[in-house]
Design an enzyme around this catalytic site. Structure first.
Site, PDB file in Angstrom:
ATOM      1  N   GLN A  24      28.964 101.459  27.333  1.00  0.00           N
ATOM      2  CA  GLN A  24      28.667 100.200  26.628  1.00  0.00           C
ATOM      3  C   GLN A  24      27.200  99.777  26.769  1.00  0.00           C
ATOM      4  O   GLN A  24      26.528  99.445  25.810  1.00  0.00           O
ATOM      5  CB  GLN A  24      29.567  99.081  27.176  1.00  0.00           C
ATOM      6  CG  GLN A  24      31.038  99.279  26.908  1.00  0.00           C
ATOM      7  CD  GLN A  24      31.894  98.141  27.452  1.00  0.00           C
ATOM      8  OE1 GLN A  24      31.401  97.171  28.030  1.00  0.00           O
ATOM      9  NE2 GLN A  24      33.188  98.251  27.264  1.00  0.00           N
ATOM     10  N   SER A  36      23.228 107.821  32.623  1.00  0.00           N
ATOM     11  CA  SER A  36      24.107 108.963  32.278  1.00  0.00           C
ATOM     12  C   SER A  36      23.812 109.518  30.888  1.00  0.00           C
ATOM     13  O   SER A  36      23.752 110.734  30.700  1.00  0.00           O
ATOM     14  CB  SER A  36      25.575 108.574  32.407  1.00  0.00           C
ATOM     15  OG  SER A  36      25.878 107.498  31.572  1.00  0.00           O
ATOM     16  N   GLY A  72      30.925 115.687  23.942  1.00  0.00           N
ATOM     17  CA  GLY A  72      30.287 114.401  24.228  1.00  0.00           C
ATOM     18  C   GLY A  72      28.789 114.516  23.993  1.00  0.00           C
ATOM     19  O   GLY A  72      28.328 115.478  23.358  1.00  0.00           O
ATOM     20  N   LEU A  73      28.026 113.581  24.509  1.00  0.00           N
ATOM     21  CA  LEU A  73      26.595 113.592  24.192  1.00  0.00           C
ATOM     22  C   LEU A  73      25.907 114.847  24.727  1.00  0.00           C
ATOM     23  O   LEU A  73      25.073 115.432  24.030  1.00  0.00           O
ATOM     24  CB  LEU A  73      25.912 112.326  24.727  1.00  0.00           C
ATOM     25  CG  LEU A  73      24.439 112.218  24.331  1.00  0.00           C
ATOM     26  CD1 LEU A  73      24.257 112.233  22.815  1.00  0.00           C
ATOM     27  CD2 LEU A  73      23.805 110.978  24.930  1.00  0.00           C
ATOM     28  N   ARG A  85      25.734  99.520  41.986  1.00  0.00           N
ATOM     29  CA  ARG A  85      27.193  99.461  41.809  1.00  0.00           C
ATOM     30  C   ARG A  85      28.005  99.654  43.074  1.00  0.00           C
ATOM     31  O   ARG A  85      29.041  99.012  43.252  1.00  0.00           O
ATOM     32  CB  ARG A  85      27.617 100.542  40.820  1.00  0.00           C
ATOM     33  CG  ARG A  85      27.271 100.169  39.451  1.00  0.00           C
ATOM     34  CD  ARG A  85      27.806 101.125  38.457  1.00  0.00           C
ATOM     35  NE  ARG A  85      27.254 100.686  37.192  1.00  0.00           N
ATOM     36  CZ  ARG A  85      27.081 101.450  36.151  1.00  0.00           C
ATOM     37  NH1 ARG A  85      27.445 102.713  36.200  1.00  0.00           N
ATOM     38  NH2 ARG A  85      26.576 100.969  35.051  1.00  0.00           N
ATOM     39  N   HIS A 115      34.639 105.435  37.743  1.00  0.00           N
ATOM     40  CA  HIS A 115      33.796 105.386  36.541  1.00  0.00           C
ATOM     41  C   HIS A 115      33.031 106.681  36.294  1.00  0.00           C
ATOM     42  O   HIS A 115      32.991 107.161  35.166  1.00  0.00           O
ATOM     43  CB  HIS A 115      32.815 104.230  36.714  1.00  0.00           C
ATOM     44  CG  HIS A 115      31.921 103.983  35.536  1.00  0.00           C
ATOM     45  ND1 HIS A 115      32.418 103.718  34.280  1.00  0.00           N
ATOM     46  CD2 HIS A 115      30.570 103.936  35.427  1.00  0.00           C
ATOM     47  CE1 HIS A 115      31.403 103.516  33.443  1.00  0.00           C
ATOM     48  NE2 HIS A 115      30.278 103.668  34.117  1.00  0.00           N
ATOM     49  N   SER A 127      31.045 109.490  26.624  1.00  0.00           N
ATOM     50  CA  SER A 127      29.785 108.991  26.043  1.00  0.00           C
ATOM     51  C   SER A 127      30.065 107.881  25.030  1.00  0.00           C
ATOM     52  O   SER A 127      29.305 106.929  24.907  1.00  0.00           O
ATOM     53  CB  SER A 127      29.033 110.111  25.314  1.00  0.00           C
ATOM     54  OG  SER A 127      28.922 111.258  26.094  1.00  0.00           O
ATOM     55  N   ASP A 128      31.181 108.027  24.297  1.00  0.00           N
ATOM     56  CA  ASP A 128      31.504 107.039  23.263  1.00  0.00           C
ATOM     57  C   ASP A 128      31.807 105.668  23.875  1.00  0.00           C
ATOM     58  O   ASP A 128      31.621 104.640  23.231  1.00  0.00           O
ATOM     59  CB  ASP A 128      32.717 107.530  22.461  1.00  0.00           C
ATOM     60  CG  ASP A 128      33.066 106.590  21.323  1.00  0.00           C
ATOM     61  OD1 ASP A 128      32.167 106.309  20.509  1.00  0.00           O
ATOM     62  OD2 ASP A 128      34.216 106.111  21.261  1.00  0.00           O
ATOM     63  N   ARG A 132      25.061 106.488  41.282  1.00  0.00           N
ATOM     64  CA  ARG A 132      24.226 106.569  40.085  1.00  0.00           C
ATOM     65  C   ARG A 132      23.653 105.204  39.692  1.00  0.00           C
ATOM     66  O   ARG A 132      24.365 104.191  39.721  1.00  0.00           O
ATOM     67  CB  ARG A 132      25.076 107.106  38.927  1.00  0.00           C
ATOM     68  CG  ARG A 132      24.342 107.253  37.623  1.00  0.00           C
ATOM     69  CD  ARG A 132      25.223 107.936  36.605  1.00  0.00           C
ATOM     70  NE  ARG A 132      26.329 107.111  36.185  1.00  0.00           N
ATOM     71  CZ  ARG A 132      26.257 106.190  35.230  1.00  0.00           C
ATOM     72  NH1 ARG A 132      25.115 105.949  34.598  1.00  0.00           N
ATOM     73  NH2 ARG A 132      27.332 105.493  34.903  1.00  0.00           N
ATOM     74  N   HIS A 142      32.910 101.595  39.062  1.00  0.00           N
ATOM     75  CA  HIS A 142      32.242 100.513  38.339  1.00  0.00           C
ATOM     76  C   HIS A 142      32.846  99.199  38.832  1.00  0.00           C
ATOM     77  O   HIS A 142      34.070  99.074  38.933  1.00  0.00           O
ATOM     78  CB  HIS A 142      32.466 100.668  36.835  1.00  0.00           C
ATOM     79  CG  HIS A 142      31.551  99.822  36.008  1.00  0.00           C
ATOM     80  ND1 HIS A 142      31.666  98.455  35.949  1.00  0.00           N
ATOM     81  CD2 HIS A 142      30.497 100.141  35.227  1.00  0.00           C
ATOM     82  CE1 HIS A 142      30.724  97.972  35.152  1.00  0.00           C
ATOM     83  NE2 HIS A 142      29.994  98.984  34.697  1.00  0.00           N
TER      84      HIS A 142
HETATM   85  C1  SIN Z   1      28.141  99.619  31.681  1.00  0.00           C
HETATM   86  O1  SIN Z   1      27.891  99.278  30.539  1.00  0.00           O
HETATM   87  O2  SIN Z   1      28.329  98.798  32.576  1.00  0.00           O
HETATM   88  C2  SIN Z   1      28.268 101.093  32.027  1.00  0.00           C
HETATM   89  C3  SIN Z   1      27.013 101.778  31.742  1.00  0.00           C
HETATM   90  C4  SIN Z   1      26.784 102.946  32.673  1.00  0.00           C
HETATM   91  O3  SIN Z   1      27.734 103.413  33.314  1.00  0.00           O
HETATM   92  O4  SIN Z   1      25.629 103.358  32.833  1.00  0.00           O
END
Ligand code: SIN
Length: 423
Positions: free
Chosen positions: A48, A390, A14-15, A289, A350, A44-45, A385, A243
């Protein structure tokens, strides 16, 4: 059993893992990078919303937002490193070197958005597929870098330590020290040993151990489990972030519905159309969140309804289609036209805020074993977080850990015995 030798073994592409591999290779080190058959199969992919690129001179507001989101439980040193060093890491790798296609205005300036818990607009994005745009560029560079050997389908099954896996019995009395891993080649079925001066856990999260998750299928915490088996310190594992908004239509798959929709004016409502976040938090639908996910849970428990809804009526259909093409298409494919209908949503697992304890250079309590990205826990996120930290954490961890490893490899002598055969 075949044994290979390298400077750095990176478990996960991943990243975090890929950015580490690039930085280590740039420092002259050889790298074996383990990935799934498709290197894009990483959380990571699927990120969004975006990545923070804070241009404020002192970063004080960002540090405050990270602390507030964590309810005061973040590690101050980790927050300080991220807010000070993160912007340069983004600029160096993503903007200058790889020139990732972030959204820009007509004059070419970067566009900024907001997400939950942010007091200002400081997130850059590539429409609603930021993680994909970043990881695609990084993966292409990885595959074009001669010192990196990406092993597609290579899965680490156990870490090698001097105490457990050396053929020299006296090594049992050494301090806990990692010297690589047993790796299963899922294409041939063969297990080999990869002996390395530095072993880097970058296996991502563990959301798939929950019933509903935004994570990739492989996110089952196998890096954390391997680290535990060799005596690594794990912390904050109880802090799993939910999330607030994944798609929740009956008989349709669960997928992330980005928080950036709320950053651009989307509002949460219940089945009666009431804005239930009003009065819960001053930031309403854009609260951190944990606050939003808890409020949704209470709302569902009180109403008996299966979901709440995201109302995008503050945005024009044209804006929604242009700014959020993936969410638009994906929801439409499951029968919800988000330009004129409410999106059914529920919270889902999440992000693992905890993990393998690591310092600000990726070091764990096992010598020569590093942990970075979501697998690691520096305490940056505390109990919750802040959105869009991230990907930034992956870049910052990778940069500092690779630099520290390159220094150590140049200075120190490493004991790399022949490992016992895998049984
Ligand atoms: C999102 O696009 O809502 C998730 C982004 C993140 O977890 O930082």
């Amino acid at each position: 059993m075949k044994t290979l030798r390298t400077d750095c073994l990176v478990i996960g592409s991943g990243l975090a893992g890929s950015a580490y591999a690039l930085a280590a290779a740039k420092a002259g080190l050889s790298v074996e990078l383990l990935s799934l058959a498709d290197p894009m199969m990483a959380n990571s992919d699927w990120a969004q919303g975006g990545i923070i690129y804070d241009t404020a001179p002192d970063h004080a507001a960002l540090a405050r937002d990270i602390f507030d989101a964590s309810d005061g439980t973040s590690n101050p040193a980790a927050v300080e490193q991220l807010v000070r060093e993160g912007p340069l890491a983004v600029k160096e790798l993503l903007l200058d070197e790889l020139q990732v296609g972030f959204d820009r205005d007509a004059g070419g300036a970067l566009k900024f958005t907001r997400e939950g818990g942010h007091s200002e607009k400081r997130i850059i994005f590539a429409k609603d597929a930021t993680g994909h745009a970043i990881l695609e560029s990084v993966a292409q560079r990885v595959d074009a870098t001669p010192r990196i050997n990406r092993r597609a389908g290579g899965v680490a099954i156990d870490l090698l330590t001097l105490s457990h896996n050396s053929t020299d019995t006296a090594d049992k009395y050494e301090p806990l020290t990692c010297f690589g891993a047993y790796v299963l080649d899922t294409q041939t079925g063969e297990t080999i040993a990869i002996v390395a001066k530095k072993t880097v856990l970058a296996t991502g999260g563990l959301g798939q151990i929950f019933l509903h998750s935004t994570n990739q299928p492989g996110s089952v915490g196998h890096g954390v489990a391997m680290a535990y088996r060799v005596g690594a310190r794990l912390i904050d594992l109880e802090y799993v972030q939910f999330h607030p908004t994944v798609f929740a239509k009956k008989n349709a798959p669960r997928f992330l519905v980005t928080e950036a929709l709320r950053g651009e004016g989307g509002v949460l409502v219940n089945a009666r159309g009431e804005r239930f976040m009003d009065g819960v938090h001053p930031l309403r639908s854009l609260a951190p969140r944990d606050v939003v996910a808890r409020a949704i849970k209470h709302e569902l428990a009180a109403s008996g309804e299966p979901c709440v809804f995201l109302d995008l009526s503050a945005m024009t259909p044209a804006f929604i289609r242009e700014r959020f093409p993936n969410v638009y298409e994906r929801c439409l494919a499951h029968g919800v036209d988000v330009t004129r209908e409410l999106i059914p949503v529920v919270p889902a697992a999440h992000f693992a805020c905890g993990g393998v304890h690591a310092d600000l250079h990726g070091r764990t309590n096992i010598r020569h074993l590093n942990a970075i990205g979501e697998t690691a826990c520096t305490g940056l996120h505390g109990a919750n977080r802040l959105a869009s930290t991230s990907l930034l954490e992956c870049l910052t961890n990778a940069k500092f850990t690779a630099a520290a490893d390159a220094g150590e490899i140049a200075r120190e002598k490493f004991r790399l015995p022949e490992p016992r055969a895998w049984e």
